[in-house]
Design a protein around this motif. Structure first.
Motif, PDB file in Angstrom:
ATOM      1  N   LEU A 142      88.787   1.315 102.978  1.00 43.35           N
ATOM      2  CA  LEU A 142      89.645   2.451 103.342  1.00 43.35           C
ATOM      3  C   LEU A 142      91.093   2.008 103.516  1.00 43.35           C
ATOM      4  O   LEU A 142      92.024   2.664 103.037  1.00 43.35           O
ATOM      5  N   CYS A 143      91.279   0.892 104.191  1.00 42.16           N
ATOM      6  CA  CYS A 143      92.631   0.375 104.411  1.00 42.16           C
ATOM      7  C   CYS A 143      93.295  -0.012 103.094  1.00 42.16           C
ATOM      8  O   CYS A 143      94.495   0.219 102.904  1.00 42.16           O
ATOM      9  N   ALA A 144      92.507  -0.572 102.182  1.00 42.41           N
ATOM     10  CA  ALA A 144      93.048  -1.028 100.900  1.00 42.41           C
ATOM     11  C   ALA A 144      93.521   0.120 100.023  1.00 42.41           C
ATOM     12  O   ALA A 144      94.408  -0.072  99.183  1.00 42.41           O
ATOM     13  N   CYS A 145      92.952   1.315 100.225  1.00 43.60           N
ATOM     14  CA  CYS A 145      93.364   2.429  99.363  1.00 43.60           C
ATOM     15  C   CYS A 145      94.329   3.382 100.056  1.00 43.60           C
ATOM     16  O   CYS A 145      94.515   4.521  99.619  1.00 43.60           O
ATOM     17  N   GLY A 146      94.944   2.942 101.149  1.00 43.42           N
ATOM     18  CA  GLY A 146      96.069   3.683 101.706  1.00 43.42           C
ATOM     19  C   GLY A 146      95.787   4.597 102.878  1.00 43.42           C
ATOM     20  O   GLY A 146      96.662   5.359 103.296  1.00 43.42           O
ATOM     21  N   ILE A 147      94.580   4.537 103.446  1.00 44.07           N
ATOM     22  CA  ILE A 147      94.277   5.360 104.617  1.00 44.07           C
ATOM     23  C   ILE A 147      95.188   4.936 105.783  1.00 44.07           C
ATOM     24  O   ILE A 147      95.343   3.759 106.066  1.00 44.07           O
ATOM     25  N   LYS A 148      95.775   5.927 106.466  1.00 39.19           N
ATOM     26  CA  LYS A 148      96.718   5.651 107.554  1.00 39.19           C
ATOM     27  C   LYS A 148      96.037   5.528 108.919  1.00 39.19           C
ATOM     28  O   LYS A 148      96.555   4.867 109.823  1.00 39.19           O
ATOM     29  N   GLY A 149      94.907   6.214 109.089  1.00 39.69           N
ATOM     30  CA  GLY A 149      94.241   6.201 110.380  1.00 39.69           C
ATOM     31  C   GLY A 149      92.759   6.489 110.242  1.00 39.69           C
ATOM     32  O   GLY A 149      92.334   7.172 109.312  1.00 39.69           O
ATOM     33  N   ILE A 150      91.980   5.934 111.174  1.00 42.58           N
ATOM     34  CA  ILE A 150      90.524   6.088 111.149  1.00 42.58           C
ATOM     35  C   ILE A 150      90.033   6.554 112.511  1.00 42.58           C
ATOM     36  O   ILE A 150      90.376   5.956 113.535  1.00 42.58           O
ATOM     37  N   VAL A 151      89.249   7.625 112.527  1.00 44.91           N
ATOM     38  CA  VAL A 151      88.530   8.027 113.728  1.00 44.91           C
ATOM     39  C   VAL A 151      87.167   7.341 113.641  1.00 44.91           C
ATOM     40  O   VAL A 151      86.361   7.644 112.750  1.00 44.91           O
ATOM     41  N   ASN A 152      86.926   6.409 114.542  1.00 44.96           N
ATOM     42  CA  ASN A 152      85.750   5.548 114.469  1.00 44.96           C
ATOM     43  C   ASN A 152      84.642   6.045 115.390  1.00 44.96           C
ATOM     44  O   ASN A 152      84.703   5.878 116.606  1.00 44.96           O
ATOM     45  N   TYR A 153      83.593   6.623 114.802  1.00 44.23           N
ATOM     46  CA  TYR A 153      82.442   7.091 115.571  1.00 44.23           C
ATOM     47  C   TYR A 153      81.360   6.015 115.684  1.00 44.23           C
ATOM     48  O   TYR A 153      80.310   6.267 116.261  1.00 44.23           O
ATOM     49  N   THR A 154      81.605   4.841 115.124  1.00 39.12           N
ATOM     50  CA  THR A 154      80.619   3.763 115.226  1.00 39.12           C
ATOM     51  C   THR A 154      80.894   2.957 116.491  1.00 39.12           C
ATOM     52  O   THR A 154      82.002   2.994 117.025  1.00 39.12           O
ATOM     53  N   PRO A 155      79.912   2.158 116.974  1.00 34.07           N
ATOM     54  CA  PRO A 155      80.145   1.324 118.157  1.00 34.07           C
ATOM     55  C   PRO A 155      80.898   0.038 117.844  1.00 34.07           C
ATOM     56  O   PRO A 155      81.149  -0.773 118.739  1.00 34.07           O
TER      57      PRO A 155
END
Length: 202
Positions: free
Chosen positions: A160-173
């Motif tokens: 995700l970071c490599a393809c330009g995503i600016k932010g992640i909402v992380n629902y994983t632990p």
């Protein structure tokens, strides 16, 4: 939002949400203190970062404050999002109406299980994760909602970071490793409960 601390950003975003249903034309920092529990002085400091002052006695104009927060948070244009991971949590989010009437819209979903992408029904296209990079770039997706299993959370995050995503909402632990250019907001029930338990014990 550069130069503003993460806690201040969070309070301003929550204040904007509070003001969406506020019916009075004026609001003071003391009013906000009563509604939120934040100190009035902290409220004034947060709002001053918007370039708006006063609020101690005569208050702020609610509409002006709402617009300033929207501009500050960049909510004047639509931001495209995707869901990565279509297990139970991901499927719940497929049906969620929480983003209606917001500046965010989910335009794609991804899962490593091709069968899920073919069987599940959604108002937006669902794709196998093999197409993640191409779809994100073609659709101009800026934010990702991560609901994968823990075993693939970091590897998906790297992609995700490599393809330009600016932010992640992380629902994983998982605690995700990302470059400085990418922001992560962790949303984990277990972590939240453990934090509450630690706070109540202190």
């Amino acid at each position: 939002m550069e130069g503003v601390s993460a806690p201040s950003k969070r309070r301003l975003v929550l204040l904007g949400r509070l003001l969406a249903d506020y019916t009075q034309k004026q609001i003071t920092s003391q009013d906000v203190e009563l509604l939120t529990g934040w100190s009035a002085s902290q409220v004034r400091r947060d709002i001053s970062s918007l370039g708006i002052n006063c609020g101690a006695s005569n208050g702020y104009k609610v509409e002006e404050l709402k617009k300033a927060i929207e501009a500050f948070a960049g909510e004047t244009s639509v931001k495209k999002c995707c869901i990565v991971g279509l297990g139970r949590m991901g499927q719940m989010l497929l049906e969620s109406s929480e983003l209606f009437d917001s500046a965010f819209t989910i335009v794609a979903g991804f899962d490593s299980n091709v069968n899920r992408t073919e069987v599940l029904r959604s108002s937006f296209p669902l794709h196998p994760t093999t197409k993640m990079e191409s779809v994100i770039k073609e659709d101009g997706i800026e934010f990702a909602i991560l609901t994968t299993g823990s075993d693939e959370a970091q590897s998906i995050t790297k992609r995700l970071c490599a393809c330009g995503i600016k932010g992640i909402v992380n629902y994983t632990p998982c605690l995700l490793t990302v470059p400085q250019t990418v922001s992560v907001e962790n949303v984990c029930l277990l972590t939240a409960l453990e934090t509450l338990a630690a706070s109540s014990a202190s």
